[in-house]
Design a protein around this motif. Structure first.
Motif, PDB file in Angstrom:
ATOM      1  N   ASP A 154      70.000  63.869 -59.489  1.00  0.00           N
ATOM      2  CA  ASP A 154      70.354  62.694 -60.288  1.00  0.00           C
ATOM      3  C   ASP A 154      69.131  61.857 -60.623  1.00  0.00           C
ATOM      4  OD1 ASP A 154      73.046  63.420 -59.997  1.00  0.00           O
ATOM      5  OD2 ASP A 154      73.300  62.171 -58.204  1.00  0.00           O
ATOM      6  N   TYR A 155      69.339  60.910 -61.574  1.00  0.00           N
ATOM      7  CA  TYR A 155      68.438  59.790 -61.782  1.00  0.00           C
ATOM      8  C   TYR A 155      69.152  58.533 -61.284  1.00  0.00           C
ATOM      9  CZ  TYR A 155      65.450  62.379 -65.121  1.00  0.00           C
ATOM     10  OH  TYR A 155      64.604  63.272 -65.721  1.00  0.00           O
ATOM     11  N   ILE A 156      68.407  57.635 -60.660  1.00  0.00           N
ATOM     12  CA  ILE A 156      68.938  56.319 -60.318  1.00  0.00           C
ATOM     13  C   ILE A 156      68.207  55.303 -61.189  1.00  0.00           C
ATOM     14  CG2 ILE A 156      69.257  54.587 -58.521  1.00  0.00           C
ATOM     15  CD1 ILE A 156      69.358  56.816 -56.494  1.00  0.00           C
ATOM     16  N   ILE A 157      68.970  54.623 -62.039  1.00  0.00           N
ATOM     17  CA  ILE A 157      68.404  53.730 -63.050  1.00  0.00           C
ATOM     18  C   ILE A 157      68.566  52.281 -62.617  1.00  0.00           C
ATOM     19  CG2 ILE A 157      68.529  53.003 -65.470  1.00  0.00           C
ATOM     20  CD1 ILE A 157      69.662  55.785 -66.113  1.00  0.00           C
ATOM     21  N   ASN A 158      67.470  51.531 -62.704  1.00  0.00           N
ATOM     22  CA  ASN A 158      67.484  50.096 -62.438  1.00  0.00           C
ATOM     23  C   ASN A 158      66.703  49.382 -63.532  1.00  0.00           C
ATOM     24  OD1 ASN A 158      68.707  49.341 -59.633  1.00  0.00           O
ATOM     25  ND2 ASN A 158      67.528  51.220 -59.270  1.00  0.00           N
ATOM     26  N   GLY A 159      67.290  48.322 -64.073  1.00  0.00           N
ATOM     27  CA  GLY A 159      66.600  47.571 -65.108  1.00  0.00           C
ATOM     28  C   GLY A 159      67.512  46.553 -65.770  1.00  0.00           C
ATOM     29  N   HIS A 160      66.903  45.716 -66.603  1.00  0.00           N
ATOM     30  CA  HIS A 160      67.610  44.625 -67.279  1.00  0.00           C
ATOM     31  C   HIS A 160      67.326  44.736 -68.776  1.00  0.00           C
ATOM     32  CE1 HIS A 160      68.435  39.972 -67.407  1.00  0.00           C
ATOM     33  NE2 HIS A 160      69.377  40.682 -68.002  1.00  0.00           N
ATOM     34  N   LYS A 161      68.335  45.067 -69.551  1.00  0.00           N
ATOM     35  CA  LYS A 161      68.194  45.244 -71.000  1.00  0.00           C
ATOM     36  C   LYS A 161      68.987  44.167 -71.737  1.00  0.00           C
ATOM     37  CE  LYS A 161      66.192  49.484 -70.818  1.00  0.00           C
ATOM     38  NZ  LYS A 161      64.889  49.833 -71.421  1.00  0.00           N
TER      39      LYS A 161
END
Length: 401
Positions: A154-161
């Protein structure tokens, strides 16, 4: 360059213009006063009509149910549809779905195309494009805080868009996130499909823009990605290829935008001239008899014509030479046409006086909604600086007398 329009395209454009005038423009008062979700049933009826006329998804691949028009022909369609804010949606070629469809068609796996591309072209689902970040300059897509870290398969995505347009009600987002931080700066980010029902995909709000938040397809979402886990099979194209794919998407997208803006200019111009002819300042003295109003009209006519020819030339250059060779032309139209549109809308509003400030016409909506054209897809100043640097380099070493 030959900008002659084929007989087939003349017929298609005639059908589109008639549909816009008879079926869509009369819906605008409702559009201005209602949420998208309230209008969606009526808009779906109009979409069904367009499909029966075989005018659905003009720029999308034939094998997925679109018309498969080339860039030049779709530019003309964009102009015709741009005369109303609901035109592109009703005909199935609205942003950001149009750009996402291009990405999926060029870079999607067979499984991704079956699951996302086919229903997107058919208009059964909607999508959003999640690149711009709250704390980073949107005009520089190589500066990005959002990360996608591998964990098993998997990818684990973290961020603020934010400004993830149409996130409200979208089935999925295409997210730009840093996957390869040690690569060269143009090879650090990737594009990843994130279904909107994934845990950790948090739509915080529809951002109020000029006092109007919008909903559904007409919204701009702020999204928090918090430990959002998706399979690595959701990667679009090669890992680290996000910037290159984004440039492929933005080039044709700017042509579409600019021709839509020409359509907006034409609509505002029509309203301005009609108002000048019919608004009386005194008995027998229409507003159009005033020299300053005549200047508004003549300057607008010249600027719209110049802008239109510039966009068609840029579309021709992109089709015949490719995106890389047409970069200068595309940057020129991006800021020039946006500026022309701002001036024409402003003049139309001025000619309408107090009426122009209200939502009794479409002009006030265009004024507040289209101001963003000078910011998104690269602010005017970024394009101007880029072009100037290129021109200065071209002149280096030349002996000019």
């Amino acid at each position: 360059m030959d900008f002659a329009i084929s007989e087939k395209m003349e017929t298609i454009l005639g059908m589109i213009r008639e549909f816009v005038d008879k079926e869509l423009i009369p819906m605008e008062p409702e559009f201005l006063t209602n949420e998208f979700r309230d209008m969606e049933p009526e808009l779906e009826k109009k979409r069904d009509m367009v499909k029966k006329m075989e005018l659905w998804a003009p720029n999308h691949p034939k094998e997925y149910g679109g018309m498969g028009l080339n860039l030049m022909d779709h530019a003309l369609v964009s102009e015709a549809l741009g005369r109303t804010p609901i035109g592109h949606y009703v005909f199935g070629c609205q942003a950001p779905d149009a750009g996402n469809i291009e990405i999926l068609n060029l870079h999607g796996t067979p499984e991704q195309k079956d699951k996302y591309l086919q229903p997107l072209v058919e208009g059964k689902i909607r999508s959003c494009f999640s690149m711009t970040e709250v704390e980073q300059p949107g005009s520089n897509p190589v500066i990005m805080d959002t990360t996608a870290v591998k964990d098993g398969d998997d990818y684990i995505i973290n961020g603020h868009k934010w400004y993830s347009s149409s996130a409200d009600g979208a089935e999925f987002a295409i997210v730009m996130a840093v996957t390869n931080p040690d690569n060269a700066k143009y090879m650090q980010a990737s594009m990843i499909i994130v279904p909107s029902d994934t845990p950790g995909f948090n739509l915080v709000r529809n951002i109020p823009v000029m006092g109007h938040a919008g909903s559904g397809w007409s919204s701009h979402g702020e999204i928090l990605y918090q430990n959002c886990r998706v399979p690595q099979s959701n990667l679009l194209g090669p890992e680290g290829g996000g910037f290159v794919i984004a440039q492929e998407r933005l080039g044709p997208g700017r042509i579409h935008h600019c021709m839509r803006w020409i359509g907006i200019c034409t609509r505002a111009f029509d309203l301005m001239v009609h108002r000048a002819n019919t608004r009386m300042m005194a008995p027998g003295q229409p507003l159009g008899s005033k020299q300053i109003i005549q200047a508004f009209i003549s300057e607008s006519a010249a600027e719209i014509q110049a802008a239109r020819l510039m966009v068609l030339q840029a579309a021709w250059a992109m089709e015949t030479k490719g995106h890389k060779e047409a970069r200068k032309e595309v940057s020129l139209i991006k800021f020039y046409v946006a500026g022309v549109m701002q001036k024409v809308i402003d003049r139309a509003l001025q000619v309408h006086g107090g009426l122009g400030m209200t939502d009794d016409t479409i002009i006030a909506f265009l004024f507040r909604h289209e101001r963003a054209a000078r910011i998104y897809d690269g602010a005017d100043e970024v394009h101007k600086a880029s072009i100037a640097r290129r021109i200065l380099k071209e002149y280096e070493g030349k002996n000019i007398r």
